[in-house]
Write a protein that holds these residues in place. Structure first.
Motif, PDB file in Angstrom:
ATOM      1  N   PRO A  22     -42.240  20.813 -25.227  1.00 42.17           N
ATOM      2  CA  PRO A  22     -41.294  21.868 -24.825  1.00 42.17           C
ATOM      3  C   PRO A  22     -40.259  22.220 -25.896  1.00 42.17           C
ATOM      4  O   PRO A  22     -39.764  23.345 -25.927  1.00 42.17           O
ATOM      5  N   THR A  30     -37.838  30.352 -16.630  1.00 40.06           N
ATOM      6  CA  THR A  30     -38.927  29.435 -16.311  1.00 40.06           C
ATOM      7  C   THR A  30     -39.187  29.444 -14.814  1.00 40.06           C
ATOM      8  O   THR A  30     -38.246  29.533 -14.018  1.00 40.06           O
ATOM      9  N   ARG A  31     -40.438  29.346 -14.462  1.00 44.58           N
ATOM     10  CA  ARG A  31     -40.813  29.189 -13.047  1.00 44.58           C
ATOM     11  C   ARG A  31     -42.028  28.285 -12.991  1.00 44.58           C
ATOM     12  O   ARG A  31     -42.954  28.417 -13.782  1.00 44.58           O
ATOM     13  N   THR A  32     -42.042  27.374 -12.009  1.00 43.12           N
ATOM     14  CA  THR A  32     -43.178  26.492 -11.781  1.00 43.12           C
ATOM     15  C   THR A  32     -43.707  26.735 -10.375  1.00 43.12           C
ATOM     16  O   THR A  32     -42.936  26.827  -9.427  1.00 43.12           O
ATOM     17  N   GLN A  34     -46.764  25.409  -7.597  1.00 35.20           N
ATOM     18  CA  GLN A  34     -47.782  24.429  -7.239  1.00 35.20           C
ATOM     19  C   GLN A  34     -48.531  24.955  -6.029  1.00 35.20           C
ATOM     20  O   GLN A  34     -47.910  25.340  -5.035  1.00 35.20           O
ATOM     21  N   THR A  39     -50.977  23.258 -10.872  1.00 26.11           N
ATOM     22  CA  THR A  39     -49.576  23.551 -11.182  1.00 26.11           C
ATOM     23  C   THR A  39     -49.558  24.546 -12.333  1.00 26.11           C
ATOM     24  O   THR A  39     -50.289  24.381 -13.305  1.00 26.11           O
ATOM     25  N   LYS A  41     -46.810  26.490 -14.915  1.00 26.00           N
ATOM     26  CA  LYS A  41     -45.453  26.666 -15.417  1.00 26.00           C
ATOM     27  C   LYS A  41     -45.457  27.887 -16.326  1.00 26.00           C
ATOM     28  O   LYS A  41     -46.263  27.971 -17.257  1.00 26.00           O
ATOM     29  N   ASP A  43     -43.099  30.231 -18.851  1.00 25.88           N
ATOM     30  CA  ASP A  43     -41.873  30.301 -19.639  1.00 25.88           C
ATOM     31  C   ASP A  43     -41.838  31.623 -20.394  1.00 25.88           C
ATOM     32  O   ASP A  43     -42.812  31.967 -21.073  1.00 25.88           O
ATOM     33  N   THR A  52     -48.453  27.021 -18.895  1.00 30.77           N
ATOM     34  CA  THR A  52     -49.040  25.683 -18.870  1.00 30.77           C
ATOM     35  C   THR A  52     -49.643  25.482 -17.493  1.00 30.77           C
ATOM     36  O   THR A  52     -48.926  25.466 -16.487  1.00 30.77           O
ATOM     37  N   TRP A  53     -50.970  25.342 -17.441  1.00 34.15           N
ATOM     38  CA  TRP A  53     -51.710  25.217 -16.187  1.00 34.15           C
ATOM     39  C   TRP A  53     -52.350  23.837 -16.137  1.00 34.15           C
ATOM     40  O   TRP A  53     -53.003  23.418 -17.103  1.00 34.15           O
ATOM     41  N   THR A  59     -55.251  20.147 -18.789  1.00 29.67           N
ATOM     42  CA  THR A  59     -54.136  21.046 -19.075  1.00 29.67           C
ATOM     43  C   THR A  59     -54.623  22.135 -20.005  1.00 29.67           C
ATOM     44  O   THR A  59     -55.250  21.846 -21.028  1.00 29.67           O
ATOM     45  N   THR A  61     -52.948  25.452 -22.066  1.00 28.00           N
ATOM     46  CA  THR A  61     -51.677  26.037 -22.466  1.00 28.00           C
ATOM     47  C   THR A  61     -51.939  27.303 -23.264  1.00 28.00           C
ATOM     48  O   THR A  61     -52.570  27.252 -24.319  1.00 28.00           O
TER      49      THR A  61
END
Length: 179
Positions: A22, A30-32, A34, A39, A41, A43, A52-53, A59, A61
């Motif tokens: 980060p 930013t928002r996350t 789920q 998940t 995220k 930015d 970022t999944w 993961t 990105t």
């Protein structure tokens, strides 16, 4: 904090099969989310965005950033300069990733209209960030991101404006779980 965008000619689009540290990016919004075992995220950064999944140890990105920003090459599976329109896809363990991104130069009138819509639409449910003016134009850049989530998939749209270049970068990204 001064937040000015780089020139649009400096942008790059990259995809990794790993998380990125980060501290490599300055996130302004930013928002996350789920849902359904994954998940996401999102930015908004000074150059564009980082997605970022994550799902069951995997993961992915996605990064829209300056080509001059030093990023790792380990497990980078896509790297493109952003110009014109491009689509690509990637599949891993049944998980499907698809993306389309486009750089579009527009007229002053259309650019101003897009800026107003991105900034002033009260119905927005996504992330919005207005950047400071670079001094060349009397308006700053705007970034807008929105995710439409389902239990087995998510669709993300992002718009990044570049007033000095009268250009808009649009991205559409889709993550889908198997089954």
């Amino acid at each position: 904090m001064l937040s000015i965008r780089p020139r649009v000619a400096e942008l790059a689009f990259q995809l990794y099969t790993r998380p990125l540290h980060p501290e490599l990016f300055e996130a302004f919004q930013t928002r996350t989310v789920q849902r359904g075992g994954y998940t996401l995220k999102m930015d908004i950064t000074n150059c564009g965005h980082v997605l970022t999944w994550r799902h069951e140890g995997l993961t992915l990105t996605e990064v829209c950033t300056s080509a001059h920003q030093e990023l790792p090459t380990k497990r980078r599976i896509m790297a493109y300069q952003i110009k014109g329109r491009r689509s690509d896809q990637f599949e891993c363990h049944g998980i499907r990733y698809q993306t389309t991104f486009q750089l579009e130069g527009v007229s002053t009138k259309l650019f101003r209209m897009c800026q107003r819509e991105l900034c002033n639409d009260d119905r927005k449910v996504g992330l919005v960030h207005e950047f400071d003016s670079s001094g060349r134009m009397n308006m700053g850049a705007v970034s807008y991101m929105n995710a439409e989530t389902r239990n087995r998939s998510v669709f993300i749209q992002a718009f990044h404006t570049f007033p000095d270049d009268q250009a808009i970068v649009k991205t559409e990204t889709y993550f889908r779980l198997p089954g």
